[in-house]
Motif scaffolding. Structure first.
Motif, short mmCIF file in Angstrom:
data_model
loop_
_atom_site.label_atom_id
_atom_site.label_comp_id
_atom_site.label_asym_id
_atom_site.label_seq_id
_atom_site.Cartn_x
_atom_site.Cartn_y
_atom_site.Cartn_z
N LYS A 1 8.88 11.72 0.60
CA LYS A 1 9.67 12.14 -0.45
C LYS A 1 10.01 13.77 -0.49
CE LYS A 1 7.61 9.49 -3.67
NZ LYS A 1 7.13 9.46 -5.02
N ILE B 1 12.87 4.36 -3.99
CA ILE B 1 12.48 5.56 -4.00
C ILE B 1 13.39 6.42 -2.64
CG2 ILE B 1 10.60 7.09 -2.97
CD1 ILE B 1 8.86 4.99 -4.72
N PHE C 1 3.28 -0.24 -13.75
CA PHE C 1 2.65 0.29 -12.35
C PHE C 1 2.80 -0.68 -11.15
CE2 PHE C 1 0.46 2.41 -15.73
CZ PHE C 1 0.37 3.65 -15.46
N SER D 1 0.87 -1.27 0.09
CA SER D 1 -0.16 0.16 0.06
C SER D 1 0.73 1.31 -0.11
CB SER D 1 -0.90 -0.06 1.29
OG SER D 1 -0.17 0.08 2.29
N SER D 2 2.17 1.16 -0.10
CA SER D 2 3.08 2.46 0.27
C SER D 2 3.33 2.73 -1.22
CB SER D 2 4.08 2.22 1.17
OG SER D 2 5.06 0.99 1.01
N LEU D 3 2.94 2.35 -2.40
CA LEU D 3 3.13 3.07 -3.53
C LEU D 3 1.66 3.39 -4.28
CD1 LEU D 3 5.81 0.64 -4.98
CD2 LEU D 3 5.86 2.60 -4.27
N ASN D 4 2.07 4.52 -4.93
CA ASN D 4 0.60 5.15 -5.61
C ASN D 4 0.05 4.42 -6.71
OD1 ASN D 4 -1.29 6.56 -7.03
ND2 ASN D 4 -0.18 8.57 -6.87
N PRO D 5 -0.92 3.58 -6.66
CA PRO D 5 -1.49 2.39 -7.63
C PRO D 5 -1.45 3.18 -8.88
CG PRO D 5 -3.15 3.09 -6.10
CD PRO D 5 -2.15 3.76 -5.39
N THR D 6 -1.69 4.47 -9.35
CA THR D 6 -2.22 5.20 -10.46
C THR D 6 -0.82 5.79 -11.14
OG1 THR D 6 -3.06 7.00 -9.46
CG2 THR D 6 -4.69 5.46 -9.77
N MET D 7 0.32 5.67 -10.61
CA MET D 7 1.40 6.46 -11.11
C MET D 7 2.52 5.42 -11.28
SD MET D 7 3.55 9.34 -9.03
CE MET D 7 2.79 10.70 -9.21
N GLN E 1 7.26 7.67 -9.76
CA GLN E 1 7.20 7.85 -8.38
C GLN E 1 8.79 7.80 -7.86
OE1 GLN E 1 4.63 5.46 -5.96
NE2 GLN E 1 3.44 4.74 -7.81
N ILE E 2 9.82 7.34 -8.53
CA ILE E 2 11.08 7.55 -8.18
C ILE E 2 11.61 8.98 -8.76
CG2 ILE E 2 13.63 6.49 -8.29
CD1 ILE E 2 12.23 3.81 -9.07
N THR F 1 4.13 8.03 2.04
CA THR F 1 5.17 7.83 1.17
C THR F 1 5.85 8.94 0.50
OG1 THR F 1 4.70 5.56 0.81
CG2 THR F 1 6.49 6.23 -0.41
N HIS G 1 0.92 -2.45 -9.40
CA HIS G 1 0.05 -3.79 -9.30
C HIS G 1 1.04 -4.62 -10.37
CE1 HIS G 1 -1.65 -2.30 -13.02
NE2 HIS G 1 -1.73 -3.15 -13.35
N PRO H 1 -4.79 2.19 -13.72
CA PRO H 1 -4.29 1.07 -14.76
C PRO H 1 -4.43 -0.30 -14.01
CG PRO H 1 -2.59 2.07 -13.21
CD PRO H 1 -3.73 3.21 -12.98
N ARG H 2 -4.71 -0.32 -12.85
CA ARG H 2 -5.42 -1.85 -12.36
C ARG H 2 -6.68 -2.18 -13.14
NH1 ARG H 2 -5.36 -0.35 -6.13
NH2 ARG H 2 -6.14 1.67 -7.25
N ILE I 1 -7.91 6.25 -15.85
CA ILE I 1 -7.45 6.73 -14.62
C ILE I 1 -6.65 5.66 -13.90
CG2 ILE I 1 -8.27 7.38 -12.47
CD1 ILE I 1 -10.55 8.84 -14.19
N ASN J 1 -1.38 5.08 2.93
CA ASN J 1 0.01 4.64 2.85
C ASN J 1 0.77 5.53 2.06
OD1 ASN J 1 -0.10 3.71 5.57
ND2 ASN J 1 0.03 1.52 4.45
N PHE J 2 0.33 5.43 0.70
CA PHE J 2 1.39 6.03 -0.31
C PHE J 2 1.22 7.52 -0.25
CE2 PHE J 2 -2.83 5.44 -2.51
CZ PHE J 2 -3.17 6.83 -3.07
N ARG K 1 -6.35 12.05 -8.43
CA ARG K 1 -6.48 11.00 -9.39
C ARG K 1 -7.03 9.63 -8.86
NH1 ARG K 1 -2.21 9.07 -14.00
NH2 ARG K 1 -3.53 7.31 -14.99
N ASN K 2 -6.60 9.20 -7.56
CA ASN K 2 -6.95 8.18 -6.97
C ASN K 2 -8.46 8.51 -6.36
OD1 ASN K 2 -4.78 6.02 -6.82
ND2 ASN K 2 -3.77 7.79 -6.07
#
Lengths: 351, 309
Positions: free
Chosen positions: B210, A168, A152, A102-108, A113-114, B206, A154, B300-301, B298, B202-203, B224-225
């Motif tokens: 950063k 990251i 991504f 859960s600590s990475l943005n799922p839509t990026m 992200q890096i 993160t 996922h 990708p999953r 929007i 959580n993200f 976006r999410n």
């Protein structure tokens, strides 16, 4: 070695509907450059709150730093504004989190992200940042980084995602890396790989690491020094050898005794009786006293100060006072410690 | 991707056919006939007219005839409005409805999202409560009350805008506001709830770790999410708005589809009722396809299975 970080008497509280929860009650420690310090303790001991405080990421407005200093390269982070902290986070101090799922943005895209931190902190252009992102993915051991950089989250497994999270965190060559239980959510074989990776990277980058964990096996594997936390305080701090071969605090005894090892199969594991205290009303005296079979009368009245065991080793227990009765750790724990010493390995060490 | 869209278009045609069938028979269950209000015609004349339009035939025969026309793109001829082809009526009336709907949609969703964002960022603060109150009022006040209020204050009392009718741009302002309040409230509520949830993930921590600024957190990582549930409700709402609101068009006397629909139901103008229903249905299936495609863009999953993305 020079001091990178000095935490002095840090106190953090949360304001809740029920009152003030004192999560961290006067934590002090320091960290040298290139050193790895493990902070160990059970849930609710204040170890994660301490790390959030270092990052300036305590949840607002519920939490407050009541007092204390966090001197990073001589500057007090507690006094910094949010804007100033944004320049430090990700650049000087960065963090690896517990749950890679859960600590990475799922839509990026992973690459973006890096790149974010690189573009922000190092004024890189997009192309340059992307090249660096590919390099970082290679550094953390992700195969086909040129392809993976455009994928991504996922499309990555848990272990791979944690590698991305580490990439990251490493992007801007931080001086200090805080790893908050980075292997807890991973299965055992992956844990070993990630620990190995972190050790490797530390040798390459020479950054300092604060490693937060409740797993003593992990500690033995990665740390130079260990701080044991209980009820918002550090109760014992020393080198790995101090803590594993010559523990002084009854709580550390309990932790060591309750850790399963390869040759402890037929032995019943030691358990610490009771539960951690309610930090809404922290007990008077030594917070561990109610669960401590070695508790002295003074433990219920007065908090023990840090007693010096050696130049590197301190513990907060009245048992170290000159007038205290001499006690030995419980038999099972003693056998455990002897076992560590004999094999030269500490329990749970992974190869 | 192309195969997916082609398959979806196939489904759309089947859906439209089923809707056409169901609404045709439902409409035939309506009491009365197209001639019930006409006193000038004698019984004989009425019989001739009914015969001419084929209304004496058994319902299944009429149905087959209707579908036959439909396949060729012929929606029939209106009984009530000067024998105009239904396609022409709809075309003429789609303009005002679509314009109002579009304006209301754009204003409503943009303001709604902004309101929801403010509420989420200042969660549990006075700004949050203010925006929540606006959203609750927007959802709970019936549009005809709100429209009447707008007419009274801004047209009758202040005289800034015309009370009703269609013509210049000023004519569109009050109906647009009246129409926009619904989508505004919905967008605000959904944005707020989703953003609060997303900002707690959580993200987001993160991203903060950063060193990303607060605005970067909200717009690059948060919004976006939070979009998925938002477009799920906004899509179908857009169809409803752009194909005309019966209530608002009645109140402001706007020659749009909604007003037309009400009139044609009153006089049992079968072809026009059918035409309007099919227009609504068409809008919905198209928007649902667009929304499904947007999901994939929007998030990708949710990329479409079968096609390589």
């Amino acid at each position: 070695m020079s001091k990178l970080l000095e935490v002095k008497d840090l106190r953090v509280s949360f304001n809740t509907y029920n009152g003030e929860v004192q999560a961290v009650r006067g934590v002090s420690f320091d960290l040298n450059e290139g050193e790895t310090l493990a902070i160990v303790g059970e849930s609710g001991s204040g170890k994660s709150v301490t790390s959030s405080a270092l990052m300036g990421l305590l949840p607002k407005p519920q939490s407050i730093i009541k007092s204390g200093e966090i001197l990073f390269k001589g500057e007090d982070l507690v006094k910094k504004s949010e804007k100033e902290m944004q320049k430090i986070r990700g650049k000087e101090i960065s963090m690896v989190f517990q749950d890679p799922m859960s600590s990475l943005n799922p839509t990026m895209k992973i690459g973006n992200q890096i790149m974010e931190g690189l573009i922000k902190h190092q004024n890189m252009g997009k192309a340059e940042a992307k090249k660096k992102a590919v390099e970082l993915l290679k550094l953390v051991g992700i195969p086909y980084p040129e392809v993976r950089v455009n994928q991504f989250p996922h499309q990555f497994s848990g272990g791979m995602r944690q590698r991305v999270v580490i990439a990251i965190a490493l992007a801007c060559n931080p001086k200090l890396l805080i790893a908050d239980e980075p292997t807890t959510a991973l299965d055992v074989t992956i844990q070993a790989q990630i620990l190995e990776l972190m050790k490797e990277i530390q040798q390459k980058t020479k950054s300092s690491i604060i490693f937060i964990t409740h797993d003593l096996g992990v500690v033995a594997n990665v740390a130079d020094r260990v701080a044991v936390m209980y009820a918002g305080k550090i109760v014992e701090i020393g080198t790995v050898d101090d803590i594993f071969y010559n523990p002084k605090h009854p709580y550390t005894w309990g932790l060591l005794g309750s850790m399963p090892t390869l040759d402890s199969e037929d032995e019943e594991l030691y358990t610490i009786p009771g539960t951690p205290p309610d930090m809404l009303n922290p007990p008077v005296g030594d917070a561990f006293a109610p669960r401590n079979s070695y508790a002295l009368e003074i433990d219920t009245v007065m908090e023990p100060p840090m007693f010096k065991v050696s130049d590197t080793h301190y513990a907060a227990t009245w048992l170290l006072h000159e007038n205290a009765p001499k006690v030995e750790p419980p038999e099972s724990v003693k056998r455990r410690i002897e076992g560590f010493a004999k094999t030269g390995a500490k329990g749970g060490e992974t190869k | 991707m192309a195969r997916y869209i082609l398959r979806r278009v196939g489904y759309m045609i089947v859906t439209l056919f089923i809707i056409a069938t169901v609404s045709f028979f439902l409409m035939k269950l309506l009491p009365g006939s197209p001639l019930q209000a006409d006193d000038k015609l004698s019984e004989e004349q009425k019989a001739i007219v009914l015969e001419k339009y084929g209304l004496n035939d058994p319902v299944p025969v009429q149905y087959v005839r209707y579908v036959g026309g439909l396949v060729q793109g012929d929606l029939g001829i209106s009984f009530a409005f000067d024998n105009t082809p239904v396609t022409k009526i709809l075309m003429d009336r789609l303009g005002p409805s679509a314009l109002l709907g579009f304006q209301a949609m754009v204003i409503g969703t943009i303001l709604g999202i902004i309101l929801g964002l403010i509420a989420a960022i200042f969660h549990n603060g006075p700004l949050d409560y203010t925006s929540t109150i606006i959203a609750v009022l927007g959802t709970s006040i019936p549009s005809f009350v709100f429209a009447g209020l707008l007419q009274y204050v801004f047209a009758v009392e202040l005289g800034w805008f015309p009370v009703a009718l269609w013509g210049e741009f000023q004519h569109t302002i009050l109906p647009t506001i009246a129409l926009a309040i619904g989508p505004l409230a919905t967008a605000a509520r959904f944005t707020r709830t989703e953003m609060i949830e997303v900002l707690g993930s959580n993200f987001i921590i993160t991203a903060r770790a950063k060193g990303i600024s607060e605005s970067g957190i909200v717009f690059k990582h948060g919004l976006r999410n939070a979009m998925i549930p938002l477009i799920t409700v906004i899509g179908p709402m857009a169809v409803g708005l752009m194909t005309g609101s019966m209530v608002i068009e009645q109140i402001f006397a706007i020659p749009g589809i909604g007003e037309q629909f009400v009139k044609s139901v009153m006089v049992n103008d079968y072809p026009t009722i059918m035409g309007t229903t099919l227009l609504y249905a068409f809008g919905f299936v198209v928007i649902i396809l667009i929304v499904d495609l947007l999901y994939g863009l929007i998030d990708p999953r949710i990329r479409i299975a079968g096609g390589k993305s």
